[in-house]
Design an enzyme around this catalytic site. Sequence first.
Site, mmCIF file in Angstrom:
data_model
loop_
_atom_site.group_PDB
_atom_site.id
_atom_site.type_symbol
_atom_site.label_atom_id
_atom_site.label_comp_id
_atom_site.label_asym_id
_atom_site.label_seq_id
_atom_site.Cartn_x
_atom_site.Cartn_y
_atom_site.Cartn_z
ATOM 1 N N ASP A 39 -12.381 -0.139 3.210
ATOM 2 C CA ASP A 39 -12.323 1.065 2.372
ATOM 3 C C ASP A 39 -13.683 1.750 2.387
ATOM 4 O O ASP A 39 -14.683 1.143 2.008
ATOM 5 C CB ASP A 39 -11.933 0.626 0.954
ATOM 6 C CG ASP A 39 -11.975 1.774 -0.049
ATOM 7 O OD1 ASP A 39 -11.851 2.940 0.386
ATOM 8 O OD2 ASP A 39 -12.113 1.490 -1.251
ATOM 9 N N ASP A 214 8.472 1.392 15.636
ATOM 10 C CA ASP A 214 9.023 0.725 14.460
ATOM 11 C C ASP A 214 10.555 0.668 14.555
ATOM 12 O O ASP A 214 11.200 1.663 14.894
ATOM 13 C CB ASP A 214 8.612 1.532 13.217
ATOM 14 C CG ASP A 214 8.955 0.835 11.927
ATOM 15 O OD1 ASP A 214 8.396 -0.236 11.673
ATOM 16 O OD2 ASP A 214 9.783 1.375 11.154
ATOM 17 N N GLU A 277 9.089 -3.013 18.307
ATOM 18 C CA GLU A 277 9.392 -3.958 17.232
ATOM 19 C C GLU A 277 10.916 -4.046 17.208
ATOM 20 O O GLU A 277 11.594 -3.175 16.667
ATOM 21 C CB GLU A 277 8.875 -3.461 15.880
ATOM 22 C CG GLU A 277 9.101 -4.504 14.796
ATOM 23 C CD GLU A 277 9.644 -3.972 13.483
ATOM 24 O OE1 GLU A 277 9.603 -4.707 12.492
ATOM 25 O OE2 GLU A 277 10.149 -2.837 13.431
HETATM 26 C C1 GLC Z 1 9.199 -2.317 10.204
HETATM 27 C C2 GLC Z 1 7.853 -2.411 9.559
HETATM 28 C C3 GLC Z 1 8.042 -2.748 8.123
HETATM 29 C C4 GLC Z 1 8.851 -1.648 7.474
HETATM 30 C C5 GLC Z 1 10.153 -1.444 8.200
HETATM 31 C C6 GLC Z 1 10.806 -0.159 7.801
HETATM 32 O O1 GLC Z 1 9.846 -3.516 10.206
HETATM 33 O O2 GLC Z 1 7.070 -3.344 10.235
HETATM 34 O O3 GLC Z 1 6.821 -2.909 7.467
HETATM 35 O O4 GLC Z 1 9.120 -1.979 6.138
HETATM 36 O O5 GLC Z 1 9.968 -1.347 9.584
HETATM 37 O O6 GLC Z 1 10.115 0.924 8.359
#
Ligand code: GLC
Length: 556
Positions: A39, A214, A277
Amino acid sequence: MTQELTSPSPAPQAPGTGRGPGWWRDAVIYQVYVRSFADSDGDGIGDLRGARERLPYLKDLGVDAVWLTPFYASPQADGGYDVADYRAVDPLFGTLQDADELIRAAHDLGLRVIVDIVPNHTSDRHPWFQDPELARQRYLFRPGKGESGELPPNDWESVFGGPAWTRTDRGDWYLHLFAPEQPDLNWDNPEVHAEFEAIMRFWLDLGVDGFRVDVAHGMIKAPGLPDIGHGAQAQLIGAQVLPFFDQDGVHAIHRAWRRLLDGYGDARGKQVIGVAEAWAPSAERLALYVRPDELHQAFNFQFLNAPWQSDALRSVIDASLAATASVGAPTTWVLSNHDVVRHTTRLGGSLARARAATLLMLALPGSAYLYQGEELGLPEVTDLPDEVRQDPAFFRGGRATGAVGPGTDTESAPDGAAAGGQDGFRDGCRVPLPWSGELPPYGFGPGGSWLPQPADWGGLTVAAQTGDPASTLELYRAALELRRRLPGLGDGPMSWAPAPDGVLALTRPGLLCTVNTLGHDVGLPAPGTPLLSSAPVTVDDATAQLPGDSCTWWAI
Ligand code: GLC
């Protein structure tokens, strides 16, 4: 916007620009969870300037690239994964100028930068969702069931708990696989495709080297949005193809993005990447995301979820390597991130296991992602008071451990030690980093920290561990240094060597790696000279004693 913002800083020079062997195939990439990293302005929330100031630390740690979690304009209903403006920086984290300066500073240090893109859903404050006409076309609205439409259109559950549908004042329902503040986009609409390609170009023009995609398995839903007919859907995520996850249709989107990334990179003599992901039910289905014309990497969550047992680890490693090799891709290893219980805690509350697991991961062929703080051996914080928690899953009664995937390994906890975090929610892995000093906020910033840090973290700070050869930080530094020095350790071949029960032995070019997953010493003929070990290893009369829960790299 200044002129500088439209003229990106050059990406670090490295072998593998253009279409040749890629920098990403063996890169070690460090995840910066921006709000908890550093920060600069004293509001207790990490920001881009704070991250920029700490880049030399990451360079010194020895990583190749940095992945920044979302810092875009957002109401922060889900830690910034609810984006209201994909081209703006949230004032909490700074300005676009700060993002530009961070990318330039990283490149100056030879670090690449990956940013998040969130295509499955936007924030409900996004201008598209705010406009009822646009919203109807670009999100997934459906009439309800029941006599007056009072029931949700189907039985899908939100990953964060509760129904995946919310009814509007107008009487219809919209789908949100995550929080109600995160409506799912309608990827049947070409305008959605065009917008995300434009967003990617915006950040590429600013100089980023790639995107972490994501929920890359979520954008396409099965036609007709069929019921699942199963009450505990969270358990099924990553275990089977669901009508809302891992649908084959997502691959056309990834192919289009690959064309964009390759075209963009080729025109500039660099390689820009996409990392998925994606929670897929098998290594084979995950490998579909990294076919040559799709994304470059996909997180290997099956490895992350593997129990601390030699047979299980070996079969996950074999299955992952075989699946990715079948499509010519490297494997992308990961042990911790901002959605799961930190691996020190997950592996039975054992720092010894966590250190050993990391050395194993870094000895495997492919790329690896590190999550901020794991290099300090940070445990999950398991006693946060409810008033400070912010994980939306906590408020919706879900279980968000591995919010988007299977839960934690409880079976391998030694002596019944708790393997999970705090009820499985995600704030415990997001506590701000301790940098220096004896008291909170341990140099995190000039103010406090948005989540309270434990009172006993003084010995875990970067400053306290630096220079101490027994520390976890110095173990990471030494491992990353060796990884750079030993040619072929990244993307080269691997084979198994014979080993006693409970022990793994694998050979890489110039190196043999042993892992003792048992809780006690195991003796074996010394395979070479110890190079690096997660725990003190002894060699007497050509017999090596591998300490319990340890990993050793041997020069051969
Ligand atoms: C992915 C992210 C997570 C988030 C989800 C919804 O899994 O890593 O943190 O809550 O997507 O966007």
